[in-house]
Design a protein around this motif. Structure first.
Motif, mmCIF file in Angstrom:
data_model
loop_
_atom_site.group_PDB
_atom_site.id
_atom_site.type_symbol
_atom_site.label_atom_id
_atom_site.label_comp_id
_atom_site.label_asym_id
_atom_site.label_seq_id
_atom_site.Cartn_x
_atom_site.Cartn_y
_atom_site.Cartn_z
ATOM 1 N N GLU A 98 0.824 -1.228 0.000
ATOM 2 C CA GLU A 98 0.000 0.000 0.000
ATOM 3 C C GLU A 98 0.851 1.268 0.000
ATOM 4 N N PRO A 99 1.780 1.425 0.943
ATOM 5 C CA PRO A 99 2.597 2.646 0.879
ATOM 6 C C PRO A 99 3.511 2.681 -0.352
ATOM 7 N N ALA A 100 4.010 1.509 -0.753
ATOM 8 C CA ALA A 100 4.891 1.477 -1.923
ATOM 9 C C ALA A 100 4.127 1.880 -3.184
ATOM 10 N N SER A 101 2.862 1.499 -3.270
ATOM 11 C CA SER A 101 2.068 1.864 -4.451
ATOM 12 C C SER A 101 1.888 3.378 -4.530
ATOM 13 N N ARG A 102 1.733 4.007 -3.375
ATOM 14 C CA ARG A 102 1.591 5.470 -3.389
ATOM 15 C C ARG A 102 2.891 6.123 -3.871
ATOM 16 N N ARG A 103 4.010 5.595 -3.417
ATOM 17 C CA ARG A 103 5.298 6.120 -3.882
ATOM 18 C C ARG A 103 5.454 5.912 -5.391
ATOM 19 N N LEU A 104 5.074 4.730 -5.858
ATOM 20 C CA LEU A 104 5.182 4.438 -7.291
ATOM 21 C C LEU A 104 4.326 5.412 -8.112
ATOM 22 N N MET A 105 3.102 5.645 -7.656
ATOM 23 C CA MET A 105 2.220 6.579 -8.375
ATOM 24 C C MET A 105 2.843 7.980 -8.416
ATOM 25 N N ARG A 106 3.444 8.375 -7.311
ATOM 26 C CA ARG A 106 4.029 9.713 -7.260
ATOM 27 C C ARG A 106 5.222 9.816 -8.215
ATOM 28 N N ILE A 107 6.066 8.806 -8.232
ATOM 29 C CA ILE A 107 7.239 8.833 -9.122
ATOM 30 C C ILE A 107 6.789 8.922 -10.582
ATOM 31 N N ALA A 108 5.804 8.097 -10.934
ATOM 32 C CA ALA A 108 5.350 8.070 -12.333
ATOM 33 C C ALA A 108 4.733 9.407 -12.733
ATOM 34 N N LYS A 109 3.956 9.979 -11.856
ATOM 35 C CA LYS A 109 3.306 11.257 -12.198
ATOM 36 C C LYS A 109 4.334 12.386 -12.282
ATOM 37 N N GLU A 110 5.271 12.393 -11.356
ATOM 38 C CA GLU A 110 6.300 13.442 -11.417
ATOM 39 C C GLU A 110 7.159 13.319 -12.672
ATOM 40 N N ALA A 111 7.206 12.101 -13.216
ATOM 41 C CA ALA A 111 7.981 11.886 -14.441
ATOM 42 C C ALA A 111 7.144 12.125 -15.700
ATOM 43 N N GLY A 112 5.917 12.580 -15.534
ATOM 44 C CA GLY A 112 5.091 12.922 -16.695
ATOM 45 C C GLY A 112 4.054 11.904 -17.085
ATOM 46 N N GLY A 113 3.904 10.826 -16.322
ATOM 47 C CA GLY A 113 2.951 9.790 -16.676
ATOM 48 C C GLY A 113 1.518 10.159 -16.324
ATOM 49 N N LYS A 114 0.583 9.725 -17.155
ATOM 50 C CA LYS A 114 -0.846 9.902 -16.890
ATOM 51 C C LYS A 114 -1.451 8.521 -16.643
ATOM 52 N N TYR A 115 -2.076 8.378 -15.503
ATOM 53 C CA TYR A 115 -2.596 7.068 -15.094
ATOM 54 C C TYR A 115 -3.721 6.617 -16.030
ATOM 55 N N LEU A 116 -3.661 5.356 -16.450
ATOM 56 C CA LEU A 116 -4.678 4.819 -17.356
ATOM 57 C C LEU A 116 -5.918 4.316 -16.614
ATOM 58 N N GLY A 117 -5.883 4.336 -15.315
ATOM 59 C CA GLY A 117 -7.067 3.918 -14.548
ATOM 60 C C GLY A 117 -6.942 2.493 -14.038
ATOM 61 N N ASP A 118 -7.744 2.190 -13.025
ATOM 62 C CA ASP A 118 -7.674 0.871 -12.389
ATOM 63 C C ASP A 118 -8.105 -0.251 -13.336
ATOM 64 N N GLU A 119 -9.169 -0.014 -14.102
ATOM 65 C CA GLU A 119 -9.703 -1.110 -14.918
ATOM 66 C C GLU A 119 -8.691 -1.569 -15.955
ATOM 67 N N ILE A 120 -8.092 -0.619 -16.686
ATOM 68 C CA ILE A 120 -7.102 -0.997 -17.705
ATOM 69 C C ILE A 120 -5.861 -1.573 -17.038
ATOM 70 N N SER A 121 -5.407 -0.958 -15.973
ATOM 71 C CA SER A 121 -4.178 -1.439 -15.314
ATOM 72 C C SER A 121 -4.352 -2.872 -14.821
ATOM 73 N N GLN A 122 -5.436 -3.106 -14.123
ATOM 74 C CA GLN A 122 -5.637 -4.441 -13.552
ATOM 75 C C GLN A 122 -5.942 -5.472 -14.641
ATOM 76 N N GLY A 123 -6.767 -5.087 -15.591
ATOM 77 C CA GLY A 123 -7.146 -6.029 -16.647
ATOM 78 C C GLY A 123 -5.976 -6.381 -17.548
ATOM 79 N N ASP A 124 -5.193 -5.373 -17.931
ATOM 80 C CA ASP A 124 -4.066 -5.647 -18.817
ATOM 81 C C ASP A 124 -2.993 -6.475 -18.118
ATOM 82 N N TRP A 125 -2.801 -6.216 -16.839
ATOM 83 C CA TRP A 125 -1.805 -7.020 -16.121
ATOM 84 C C TRP A 125 -2.259 -8.482 -16.050
ATOM 85 N N ALA A 126 -3.536 -8.693 -15.804
ATOM 86 C CA ALA A 126 -4.046 -10.073 -15.747
ATOM 87 C C ALA A 126 -4.009 -10.745 -17.113
ATOM 88 N N SER A 127 -3.840 -9.950 -18.174
ATOM 89 C CA SER A 127 -3.803 -10.490 -19.539
ATOM 90 C C SER A 127 -2.386 -10.818 -19.989
#
Lengths: 511, 94
Positions: free
Chosen positions: A308-337
């Protein structure tokens, strides 16, 4: 060719039936042999008959395998180990006929040790099947290739497999603690880190375990393996981020990979060619605007209190680096694929846009992070030339995946996925493909990489470059091969190892 | 009782998504028909079969999540794609 045509005499077949205990374990019929000829990698279908084995056998015990190998030595018959047949380097493809030893009936779980945290199996077991059994004990065997639903422990050893969550849990070489092995002469040995089937670290003797990882069936057949058990993760976390340009995404990939987050299992960078490919057919990417030109996928596993805390850090790093989150549904579904490639029929496009059935090939390499942008440019330029010239290939884009075990930084499993219209293969097109493959591998070496991170380098187009990559190590490979396999019966013709029997050794390869 | 009505099994007309893709049901995409005329022919699939395939797909993904971990951690954050805009940087410049 008759249904039972085989170059083996009836005497050898009868011996095999005697060793294995019945006709049902010795399969000289044509369908059984055809089905054990190729793997999912591109295959010269116009020359299928050249790769047929003479017979397939289905051992159930280490003793069966040992006796079959001894028979092969007595008669000078090539012998080719085969597990799931999902490899992409042709390790399980017979080059000179002979006996295919299919280990799929050796699929028993022999020991689950929850105290010393190991599971011992026969090597014909599939990891998904194993983990279904382990779930009730709160543990998993975390070897997760793209072929997870259909590949087999023995093949993972033979290819020194690569795991999609290796950044967290390690790859096959790290997860196999020890193994029982039938040598090319039929002797049975145990190899690990020193002695002891359940010892993870030893300084006794040579470190033989790695010698018997990734040999593509040229140094023996693993029949039992003692594997690592880890706690079943409490939570899985996947996060995918979009970027408008590759350079920014590449920088962000590096930032995530070196974050030091211990639960980080992997970071994957998809380039704009990959996005263009996914936009044709993948429901997660079709709706996205054309400004999305690169995507990073990341995943974490572990205890909730860690993730849980590591995920928050990961989200912060990605956003500070210019990333735009694709959302929970795509993230979870694509990973399971992530294992889909082995489960879905594939099609590609010709230059005019028309759909054709294509087989998939991912040309893999290990590439240092600093070299990824340059390699990407060169690989796509190579693919474009061959697409223009031959018209049966399709560039399905590239990805770069954190490659190191336990510490996901440094070098990357880098792949360019190329579709091939197999029905149109003839000798000219096939040679074109091999040339394309060789050029791609040469670029990997030019940039300080390795030809392959996970498949192996036994195929035409790669194998010619193995002496260049290995240097003096290739001479050692030949000496080891000649010493362990004096009659060259174990998967002969692979890895240029026939050279081990030339010159002063004065031996000829079988057949 | 749910009866089988042939008319209900005919998929709705396709909506064009882009030059490569059409859509008949929400978030169920197909290759644009004109791309499948020479080497591979498209098949007519009744609505129930499309729904079955989509349902099976979700079942598979749920199963895979459960196979690897006890639960899946969500962020609750909405997709942020709109922040990248609809036009390419080169188009903005022109």
């Amino acid at each position: 060719m008759t249904a039972t045509a085989t170059a083996l005499g009836d005497g050898a077949l009868d011996e095999l039936r005697g060793i294995l205990g019945g006709d049902e374990y010795v399969l000289p019929d044509l369908p059984a042999r055809v089905n054990r000829t190729r793997v999912p990698a591109p295959f010269p279908v116009h020359r299928w008959g050249e790769f047929l084995p003479d017979v397939a056998v289905l051992p159930r015990t280490t003793e069966h395998v040992s006796e079959v190998v001894k028979l092969a030595n007595r008669h000078g018959i090539p012998i080719v180990p085969r597990a799931g047949g999902t490899g992409l380097a042709d390790g399980a493809v017979p080059l000179r006929g002979g006996i295919v030893v299919d280990v799929k009936l050796m699929n028993r779980i022999l020991d689950i040790d929850l105290v010393d945290r190991t599971v011992t199996v026969q090597t014909g077991i599939n990891m998904l099947t194993l983990n279904r059994e382990l779930k009730q004990h709160g543990v998993i065997y975390p070897d997760d290739p793209a072929s997870y639903p259909c590949s087999i422990v023995g093949g993972r050893i033979g290819t020194s497999g690569w795991s999609l969550i290796g950044g967290r849990y390690g790859h096959t070489r790290d997860l196999v603690i020890s193994m029982e092995l039938v040598l090319p002469t039929g002797e049975v040995i145990e190899v690990g880190d020193g002695g002891g089937r359940k010892v993870r670290k030893s300084s006794t003797g040579f470190q033989l375990k790695h010698l018997f990882m990734g040999h593509q069936g040229t140094l023996g057949i693993a029949t039992e393996a003692t594997l690592e058990l880890v706690p079943r993760p409490e939570v899985e976390f996947a996060a995918f981020f979009a970027f408008s340009d590759y350079g920014t995404a590449w920088e962000a990939t590096g930032a995530l990979a070196k974050s030091g987050l211990a639960t980080l299992a992997g970071v994957v960078l998809f380039d704009e060619w990959k996005l263009a490919y996914l936009r044709r057919d993948d429901e997660a990417y079709i709706p996205q605007p054309p400004t999305v030109r690169a995507v990073i996928a990341s995943a974490m596993y572990g205890a909730r209190d860690e993730v849980e805390p590591a995920s928050r850090r990961l989200m912060r790093i990605a956003k500070e680096a210019g990333g735009k989150y694709l959302g929970d549904e795509i993230s979870q579904g694509d990973w399971a694929s992530r294992h889909d490639r082995y489960a879905t029929p594939l099609h590609g496009r010709l230059k005019d846009g028309q759909v054709v059935p294509m087989c998939w090939h991912c040309e893999d390499a290990s590439i240092p992070y600093s070299q990824l942008p340059a390699v990407r440019e060169k690989w796509h330029a190579i693919a474009e030339r061959y697409i223009d010239r031959y018209g049966i290939f399709d560039d399905w884009g590239m990805f770069a995946y954190t490659n190191a075990a336990y510490k996901p930084w440094g070098d990357y499993l880098t792949e360019i996925d190329i579709g091939i219209w197999e029905q149109e293969l003839d000798e000219e097109n096939w040679r074109g493909w091999v040339e394309c493959k060789r050029e791609i591998a040469e670029v990997a070496l030019e940039h300080g990489g390795s030809i392959t991170a996970c498949h192996g380098a036994t195929r035409a187009g790669d194998v010619e470059l193995v002496p260049q990559e290995m240097g003096g190590g290739f001479e050692v490979m030949k000496k080891i091969k000649a010493a362990l396999d004096p009659n060259n019966v174990m998967n002969p013709g692979k890895y240029l190892l026939d050279q081990a029997y030339e010159g002063e050794n004065g031996r000829e390869a079988v057949r | 009782m749910i009866g089988f009505t042939l008319r209900a099994q005919r998929p709705p007309e396709a909506r064009r998504v882009n030059e490569d893709v059409v859509e008949r049901f929400e978030h169920v995409f197909e290759v644009a028909p004109e791309k499948m005329t020479e080497h591979v022919q498209q098949q007519d699939i009744p609505a129930w079969d499309t729904h079955r395939i989509v349902g099976s797909r979700w079942d598979h993904l749920d199963w895979m999540h459960d196979h690897w971990a006890d639960s899946v951690l969500s962020t609750g954050i909405e997709p942020e794609i709109a922040e990248l805009g609809e036009t390419m940087p080169s188009e903005e410049r022109s």
